[in-house]
Design a protein around this motif. Sequence first.
Motif, short mmCIF file in Angstrom:
data_model
loop_
_atom_site.label_atom_id
_atom_site.label_comp_id
_atom_site.label_asym_id
_atom_site.label_seq_id
_atom_site.Cartn_x
_atom_site.Cartn_y
_atom_site.Cartn_z
N UNK A 153 -18.68 44.92 -18.55
CA UNK A 153 -18.23 43.74 -18.28
C UNK A 153 -19.39 42.83 -18.38
N UNK A 154 -20.57 43.16 -17.86
CA UNK A 154 -21.69 42.45 -18.13
C UNK A 154 -22.23 42.23 -19.70
N UNK A 155 -21.94 43.22 -20.37
CA UNK A 155 -22.19 42.99 -22.10
C UNK A 155 -21.09 41.91 -22.50
N UNK A 156 -19.83 41.85 -21.88
CA UNK A 156 -18.87 40.70 -22.37
C UNK A 156 -19.28 39.14 -21.93
N UNK A 157 -20.05 39.26 -20.67
CA UNK A 157 -20.40 38.05 -20.29
C UNK A 157 -21.56 37.48 -20.94
N UNK A 158 -22.56 38.51 -21.43
CA UNK A 158 -23.97 38.29 -22.20
C UNK A 158 -23.16 37.46 -23.60
N UNK A 159 -22.31 38.19 -24.12
CA UNK A 159 -21.68 37.73 -25.53
C UNK A 159 -20.90 36.44 -25.30
N UNK B 115 -22.12 32.78 -27.50
CA UNK B 115 -21.22 31.84 -28.37
C UNK B 115 -21.91 30.53 -28.08
N UNK B 116 -22.39 30.02 -27.46
CA UNK B 116 -23.19 29.00 -27.13
C UNK B 116 -24.39 28.84 -27.78
N UNK B 117 -25.01 29.89 -28.01
CA UNK B 117 -26.46 29.96 -28.77
C UNK B 117 -26.13 31.31 -29.79
N UNK C 50 -26.66 34.38 -32.31
CA UNK C 50 -27.43 35.55 -31.89
C UNK C 50 -28.61 35.48 -32.62
N UNK C 51 -28.98 34.60 -33.68
CA UNK C 51 -30.14 34.45 -34.51
C UNK C 51 -31.14 33.80 -33.81
N UNK C 52 -30.60 32.63 -32.86
CA UNK C 52 -31.43 31.74 -32.21
C UNK C 52 -31.70 32.22 -30.53
N UNK C 53 -32.70 31.91 -30.16
CA UNK C 53 -33.21 32.29 -28.83
C UNK C 53 -33.35 30.60 -28.22
N UNK C 54 -32.27 30.42 -27.20
CA UNK C 54 -32.35 29.15 -26.53
C UNK C 54 -33.63 28.75 -26.07
#
Length: 114
Positions: free
Chosen positions: A50-56, A60-62, A64-68
């Motif tokens: 569940x936490x992994x799903x929230x992380x992903x 979606x907003x940022x 994977x290649x970018x670090x906000x």
Amino acid sequence: MRFLNSLTLTLIIIGALNWGLIAFFQFDLVAAIFGGQNEFLSRVVYGLVGLSGLYYLTRLLYPIGEDPVNRPTRTSGQVNYGTEFAEELDVDDPTPHSLQTYEEFRRPTGREED
């Protein structure tokens, strides 16, 4: 960061496979491995999925290649002002290659110098 992305994606895939098994075969693999749905380890795995799903969802907003927080600065590369079909002759360039090219360029005209 790459390890975290790989770990969370693996957990999401495990969760998706488990839900597919539940839907199609009424078989909960995580519960079968860890001794039931109410066992501590099963609940830990369900929580991590569940936490992994929230992380992903945040990824979606940022992408994977970018670090906000530490966004990479954009740098411009070397600009190539050459033409599309051939390299332009640079008469003002004093390098031997450009002088040789200049001499080869002048040779076919048939002019002879004094």
